[in-house]
Design an enzyme around this catalytic site. Structure first.
Site, PDB file in Angstrom:
ATOM      1  CB  CYS A 106     -48.927   1.104 -19.478  1.00 32.68           C
ATOM      2  SG  CYS A 106     -50.094   1.885 -20.604  1.00 32.68           S
TER       3      CYS A 106
ATOM      4  CB  CYS B  53     -50.534  -0.189 -26.462  1.00 32.95           C
ATOM      5  SG  CYS B  53     -52.084  -0.039 -25.570  1.00 32.95           S
TER       6      CYS B  53
HETATM    7 NI1  NFE Z   1     -51.644   0.434 -23.497  1.00 30.13          NI
HETATM    8 FE1  NFE Z   1     -49.081   2.167 -22.778  1.00 30.13          FE
HETATM    9  C1  NFE Z   1     -47.476   1.600 -22.434  1.00 30.13           C
HETATM   10  C2  NFE Z   1     -48.857   3.939 -22.373  1.00 30.13           C
HETATM   11  S1  NFE Z   1     -49.058   2.512 -24.909  1.00 30.13           S
HETATM   12  S2  NFE Z   1     -49.755   0.048 -22.946  1.00 30.13           S
HETATM   13  O1  NFE Z   1     -46.536   1.080 -22.219  1.00 30.13           O
HETATM   14  O2  NFE Z   1     -48.826   5.054 -22.069  1.00 30.13           O
HETATM   15  O3  NFE Z   1     -47.802   3.008 -25.819  1.00 30.13           O
END
Ligand code: NFE
Length: 548
Positions: free
Chosen positions: A63, A522
């Site tokens: 993200c 995540c």
């Molecule tokens: Ni590491 Fe992220 C997303 C963020 S984690 S992937 O979507 O901010 O909850």
């Protein structure tokens, strides 16, 4: 009573452990522990906001665009500037491509193996699979005969690779209940999804310079300037993704759901939802975003988000002290003790809104958009509920399968919006609008970027003095969702969602795994502290704003 532990949880990003008390075949209590330790707030201190927008992307490779976006919005608020219309559209496209990548990855490649058994597909009749796909209205792009042969070759040589049994089938083989033909169709889409993710990332790279960790999303707008060739490539990729998403994700969900309908009965969680909103409309107001901002309490009544109601508590996590701090005056003082579910048991902090745990997921966004009467969302949610045999019953979305199913609506919505944004950009360029970047005037100020990452609400807040960052705080979606007990001992959203989940086999608690994956955790994002090298002591990081 007995304990069931899944550690590590696979098919997520990062390190996560779930420990559950099981009583009479159901989870009666649960503890969620984020087991990795990293760090970004301290890295960006004394850097410029422009540097920060690049650096914070390293929190996560899934993200990064959202982190660049939230950081840039925080800087733009601090600088007091509004981005140009072209920059808004390009940034929506960049964010949208990352959402498509992440949502497709999550549904087909991370979550689906809790429901789809590729080895059972070996029993399928490809002709029947073709007929079933037509009946379900889902894509028949793949050659089912060739796929079956490919799967047989995998199975015969024992190298099952990604299908090697990381999923939990019960001893009596009852955990997976799809007919072999549907397993074959969904396995085909699992493989197609890998190609589609690559196409979504190609869009991010086209506009962002590279992926992950794009280069062009900057405080003040974007450094990407479209050419005819790039617009043409963009249009082709966006159309292709839309066609694939529309022809697979909702039909597959509707085909799967009746086989796992009991998963609508559990996994609700805390039942409160927040979304800061994502994808800017021309007004640049959070309530006007394509997926708007909103907070839903226990009775799903809607209110606007207020920063002053956000707090963070660290008393059950591996940080110094047991205090709660108000946004944005958080502290990060790591202090590992031991894993003890009666005391401290995670690196994830505990954020609260109005003193309570809140779920920050894609389901939160969709429920808020539904309550705010976003036409596409209302129409699609109503028709999904009807197709699931529960017309008007939004409460079924508040469950493990509901959270899993409803995200496909968001994916389709974004895929369609991408097409609109490309056309909007092409028109803007044709009309001679060439403004992409607005230079900041001020170099001192403070601002918060309320935004969304694919997994839920994302918050970046910064204070800047003479062009340098003097304070920076981040709350990411998985921190909300994977939170431990709060100061009153109330479990976090995922911990609450696990309670009541049926467990047939404590060695293979498949329903618990389905529930965990419905939140798409995540932990790389959730725990954004520094470097865990053995024996190293961690520096104390206290917000220079001072603790309030
Ligand atoms: Ni590491 Fe992220 C997303 C963020 S984690 S992937 O979507 O901010 O909850």
């Amino acid at each position: 009573m007995t304990r069931s532990v899944i550690d590590p949880i696979t098919r997520i990003e990062g390190h996560l452990r779930v420990e559950m008390e099981v009583e009479n075949g159901k989870v009666s209590d649960a503890w969620v522990s984020g087991g990795c330790f990293r760090g970004m707030e301290m890295v960006v201190e004394n850097r410029t906001p422009e540097d920060a927008a690049q650096i914070v992307q390293r929190i996560c490779g899934v993200c990064p665009v959202s982190h660049a976006h939230a950081s840039s919005i925080a800087a733009e608020k601090a600088y007091g500037i509004k981005i140009s219309n072209n920059a808004r559209i390009i940034r929506n496209l960049l964010e949208g491509s990352q959402f498509l990548h992440s949502n497709i990855l999550w549904f087909y490649n991370l979550a689906a193996l809790d429901y789809v058994n590729p080895l059972n597909a070996l029993k399928a009749d490809p002709a029947d699979a073709y007929a079933l796909a037509l009946e379900a209205g889902t894509s028949t792009n793949s050659d089912f005969v060739a796929l079956k042969e490919r799967l047989s070759a995998f199975a015969d040589n024992g190298q099952l690779s990604i299908f090697s049994g990381n999923w939990f089938d019960a001893e009596d083989g009852t955990a997976y209940t799809l007919p072999p033909e549907l397993d074959l169709i969904c396995t085909a889409h699992y493989l197609e999804a890998l190609t589609m993710q690559a196409k979504a990332s190609e869009i991010s790279a086209l506009l962002g310079g590279k992926m992950p960790h794009i280069m062009t999303l900057v405080p003040g707008g974007t450094s990407f300037v479209p050419t005819d060739q790039k617009l043409d490539d963009l249009k082709g990729l966006v159309d292709e993704l839309y066609t694939w998403v529309a022809s697979t994700m909702i039909p597959d969900t509707l085909a799967l759901a009746p086989h796992y309908a009991d998963a609508f009965d559990w996994g609700k969680g805390c039942g409160r939802y927040l979304a800061w909103g994502v994808f800017e409309n021309q007004s640049m107001e959070m309530v006007d975003r394509y997926l708007p901002m909103g907070v839903l309490d226990d009775s799903l009544s809607l209110s606007d988000a207020q920063e002053s109601l956000i707090t963070e508590y660290v008393g059950r996590s591996w940080y110094k002290g047991s205090d709660s701090y108000n946004a944005p005056y958080f502290t990060t003082e790591p202090e590992y003790t031991s894993y003890d579910v009666n005391d401290r048991y995670t690196w994830v902090k505990c954020p609260s809104y109005d003193g309570k745990p809140y779920e920050a997921t894609s389901l939160s966004r969709i429920l808020v958009a539904y309550k705010r009467n976003v036409p596409f969302v209302v129409e699609q949610v109503d028709s999904l509920l009807e197709a699931l045999g529960a017309p008007g019953q939004i409460s079924i979305a508040q469950s493990t399968l509901g959270r899993t199913a409803i995200r496909q609506i968001e994916t389709l919505y974004i895929a369609g919006l991408m097409k609109e944004w490309v056309d909007e950009l092409i028109e803007a360029v044709k009309s001679g609008d060439g403004e992409y970047f607005r230079k900041p005037e001020g170099i001192t100020g403070a601002g918060t970027g309320f935004w969304e990452a694919p997994r839920g609400a994302l918050y970046h807040s910064e204070e800047v003095k003479d062009g340098k960052i003097t304070g920076y705080q981040i709350i990411i979606p998985s921190t909300w969702n994977l939170a431990p007990r709060d100061a009153q001992g109330v479990p976090g959203p995922l911990e609450q969602a696990l309670v009541g989940v049926p467990v047939g086999d404590i060695e293979k608690p498949i329903n618990a795994l389905r529930t965990v994956h419905s939140f798409d955790p995540c932990t790389a994002c959730a725990v954004h502290i520094t470097e865990p090298a053995t024996g190293k002591s961690f520096e104390t990081v206290t917000s220079p704003w001072g603790v309030k």
